[in-house]
Design a protein around this motif. Structure first.
Motif, PDB file in Angstrom:
ATOM      1  N   ALA A  44     -73.890  74.878   3.295  1.00 10.55           N
ATOM      2  CA  ALA A  44     -73.213  73.787   3.097  1.00 10.55           C
ATOM      3  C   ALA A  44     -72.966  74.573   4.598  1.00 10.55           C
ATOM      4  N   PHE A  45     -73.041  75.765   4.752  1.00 14.11           N
ATOM      5  CA  PHE A  45     -72.389  76.345   6.646  1.00 14.11           C
ATOM      6  C   PHE A  45     -73.887  75.891   7.656  1.00 14.11           C
ATOM      7  N   LYS A  46     -74.862  75.641   7.081  1.00 17.80           N
ATOM      8  CA  LYS A  46     -75.473  75.307   8.357  1.00 17.80           C
ATOM      9  C   LYS A  46     -75.644  73.339   8.949  1.00 17.80           C
ATOM     10  N   TYR A  47     -75.300  72.670   8.140  1.00 16.77           N
ATOM     11  CA  TYR A  47     -74.324  71.361   8.204  1.00 16.77           C
ATOM     12  C   TYR A  47     -72.919  71.668   9.052  1.00 16.77           C
ATOM     13  N   LEU A  48     -71.906  72.276   8.710  1.00 21.19           N
ATOM     14  CA  LEU A  48     -71.161  72.650   8.998  1.00 21.19           C
ATOM     15  C   LEU A  48     -71.190  73.453  11.243  1.00 21.19           C
ATOM     16  N   ARG A  71     -62.116  82.401   0.354  1.00 23.53           N
ATOM     17  CA  ARG A  71     -61.350  82.655   1.718  1.00 23.53           C
ATOM     18  C   ARG A  71     -62.255  84.153   2.517  1.00 23.53           C
ATOM     19  N   THR A  72     -63.116  84.231   1.855  1.00 28.48           N
ATOM     20  CA  THR A  72     -64.223  85.898   2.517  1.00 28.48           C
ATOM     21  C   THR A  72     -64.977  85.178   3.418  1.00 28.48           C
ATOM     22  N   LYS A  73     -65.894  84.410   2.267  1.00 32.61           N
ATOM     23  CA  LYS A  73     -66.714  83.449   2.509  1.00 32.61           C
ATOM     24  C   LYS A  73     -67.131  82.107   4.070  1.00 32.61           C
ATOM     25  N   ALA A  74     -65.099  81.726   3.822  1.00 31.42           N
ATOM     26  CA  ALA A  74     -64.960  80.844   4.565  1.00 31.42           C
ATOM     27  C   ALA A  74     -64.073  81.635   6.225  1.00 31.42           C
ATOM     28  N   ALA A  75     -63.486  82.744   5.696  1.00 35.36           N
ATOM     29  CA  ALA A  75     -64.087  83.497   6.736  1.00 35.36           C
ATOM     30  C   ALA A  75     -65.005  83.785   8.271  1.00 35.36           C
ATOM     31  N   ALA A  76     -65.356  84.243   7.216  1.00 31.13           N
ATOM     32  CA  ALA A  76     -66.968  84.614   7.581  1.00 31.13           C
ATOM     33  C   ALA A  76     -67.744  83.755   8.569  1.00 31.13           C
ATOM     34  N   HIS A  77     -67.389  82.501   7.856  1.00 37.26           N
ATOM     35  CA  HIS A  77     -68.184  81.705   8.717  1.00 37.26           C
ATOM     36  C   HIS A  77     -67.673  81.021   9.782  1.00 37.26           C
ATOM     37  N   CYS A  78     -66.381  80.635   9.650  1.00 41.36           N
ATOM     38  CA  CYS A  78     -65.277  80.824  10.727  1.00 41.36           C
ATOM     39  C   CYS A  78     -65.761  81.634  12.124  1.00 41.36           C
ATOM     40  N   LEU A  79     -65.897  82.848  11.626  1.00 40.17           N
ATOM     41  CA  LEU A  79     -66.455  83.745  12.780  1.00 40.17           C
ATOM     42  C   LEU A  79     -67.885  83.901  13.184  1.00 40.17           C
ATOM     43  N   ALA A  80     -68.308  83.505  12.479  1.00 39.47           N
ATOM     44  CA  ALA A  80     -69.814  82.955  12.923  1.00 39.47           C
ATOM     45  C   ALA A  80     -70.440  81.775  13.560  1.00 39.47           C
ATOM     46  N   LEU A  81     -69.566  80.743  13.836  1.00 38.69           N
ATOM     47  CA  LEU A  81     -68.541  79.095  14.456  1.00 38.69           C
ATOM     48  C   LEU A  81     -67.492  80.220  15.323  1.00 38.69           C
ATOM     49  N   ARG A  82     -67.544  81.084  16.008  1.00 38.94           N
ATOM     50  CA  ARG A  82     -66.413  81.050  16.958  1.00 38.94           C
ATOM     51  C   ARG A  82     -64.925  80.100  16.712  1.00 38.94           C
ATOM     52  N   ILE A  83     -64.610  80.050  15.865  1.00 43.14           N
ATOM     53  CA  ILE A  83     -63.642  79.179  15.494  1.00 43.14           C
ATOM     54  C   ILE A  83     -62.940  79.640  14.690  1.00 43.14           C
ATOM     55  N   HIS A  84     -61.161  79.470  15.368  1.00 43.01           N
ATOM     56  CA  HIS A  84     -60.088  80.210  14.470  1.00 43.01           C
ATOM     57  C   HIS A  84     -60.282  81.809  14.080  1.00 43.01           C
ATOM     58  N   THR A  85     -60.827  82.116  15.234  1.00 42.20           N
ATOM     59  CA  THR A  85     -61.538  83.986  14.996  1.00 42.20           C
ATOM     60  C   THR A  85     -60.175  84.892  14.515  1.00 42.20           C
ATOM     61  N   TRP A 115     -68.882  92.141  13.212  1.00 42.26           N
ATOM     62  CA  TRP A 115     -68.665  91.536  14.617  1.00 42.26           C
ATOM     63  C   TRP A 115     -68.028  92.350  15.321  1.00 42.26           C
ATOM     64  N   HIS A 116     -67.554  93.554  15.026  1.00 48.40           N
ATOM     65  CA  HIS A 116     -66.795  93.886  16.064  1.00 48.40           C
ATOM     66  C   HIS A 116     -67.551  94.688  16.611  1.00 48.40           C
ATOM     67  N   GLU A 117     -68.807  95.116  16.134  1.00 45.34           N
ATOM     68  CA  GLU A 117     -70.086  96.390  16.852  1.00 45.34           C
ATOM     69  C   GLU A 117     -71.185  95.124  17.702  1.00 45.34           C
ATOM     70  N   GLN A 118     -71.356  93.772  16.616  1.00 43.40           N
ATOM     71  CA  GLN A 118     -71.964  92.979  17.732  1.00 43.40           C
ATOM     72  C   GLN A 118     -71.427  91.922  18.705  1.00 43.40           C
ATOM     73  N   GLY A 119     -70.205  91.299  17.915  1.00 45.27           N
ATOM     74  CA  GLY A 119     -69.548  90.317  18.789  1.00 45.27           C
ATOM     75  C   GLY A 119     -70.031  89.226  18.304  1.00 45.27           C
ATOM     76  N   PHE A 120     -70.593  88.807  17.032  1.00 46.55           N
ATOM     77  CA  PHE A 120     -70.979  87.759  16.000  1.00 46.55           C
ATOM     78  C   PHE A 120     -71.721  88.120  15.260  1.00 46.55           C
ATOM     79  N   LEU A 121     -72.042  86.984  14.754  1.00 47.12           N
ATOM     80  CA  LEU A 121     -72.452  87.068  13.538  1.00 47.12           C
ATOM     81  C   LEU A 121     -72.841  85.951  12.801  1.00 47.12           C
ATOM     82  N   LYS A 122     -74.654  86.145  12.618  1.00 45.56           N
ATOM     83  CA  LYS A 122     -75.531  85.283  11.980  1.00 45.56           C
ATOM     84  C   LYS A 122     -75.249  84.700  10.762  1.00 45.56           C
TER      85      LYS A 122
END
Length: 124
Positions: A44-48, A71-85, A115-122
């Protein structure tokens, strides 16, 4: 669940269902069910990832879900997509600081740490 086209309701339902399965599997120690569901939510994330407007419209709806995993999956995926960070970080911080979340709070804390150490999530 390989889908060619996902609707908003498909995305919401998948995140909610996966969050419920992953929560239950974690509590019961069923790592196989958890891993299997993790692969599904990653699809689902890959589609988004390729449909950022849909992601931006859909994922924040899940921020108010009663299930901490959803909640936390949605939030983590937002960080990975750099939206609503900003809101995503707040969701993860709240989960991390709530003692009743146990391992799920720890997961949120580690997500924020990366997220804070790398500046991104994969997500993979």
């Amino acid at each position: 669940m390989k889908k060619v086209q996902w609707s908003i309701s498909d995305i919401l339902n998948q995140y909610i269902n996966s969050g419920n399965v992953m929560y239950k599997a974690t509590i019961e120690g069923d790592y196989k069910a958890n891993n299997k569901e993790g692969k599904i939510i990653t699809q689902a994330f890959k589609y988004l990832e390729k449909n950022l407007e849909l992601a931006s419209d859909t994922l924040p709806i899940l921020f108010d879900n009663e299930n901490v995993v959803t909640r936390t999956k949605a939030a983590a995926h937002c960080l990975a997509l750099r939206i609503h960070t900003d809101k995503a970080e707040k969701i993860l911080e709240d989960a991390a600081n709530d003692d009743k979340n146990g391992i799920f709070g720890f997961n949120a804390k580690m997500t924020l740490k990366v997220w804070h150490e790398q500046g991104f999530l994969k997500v993979y």
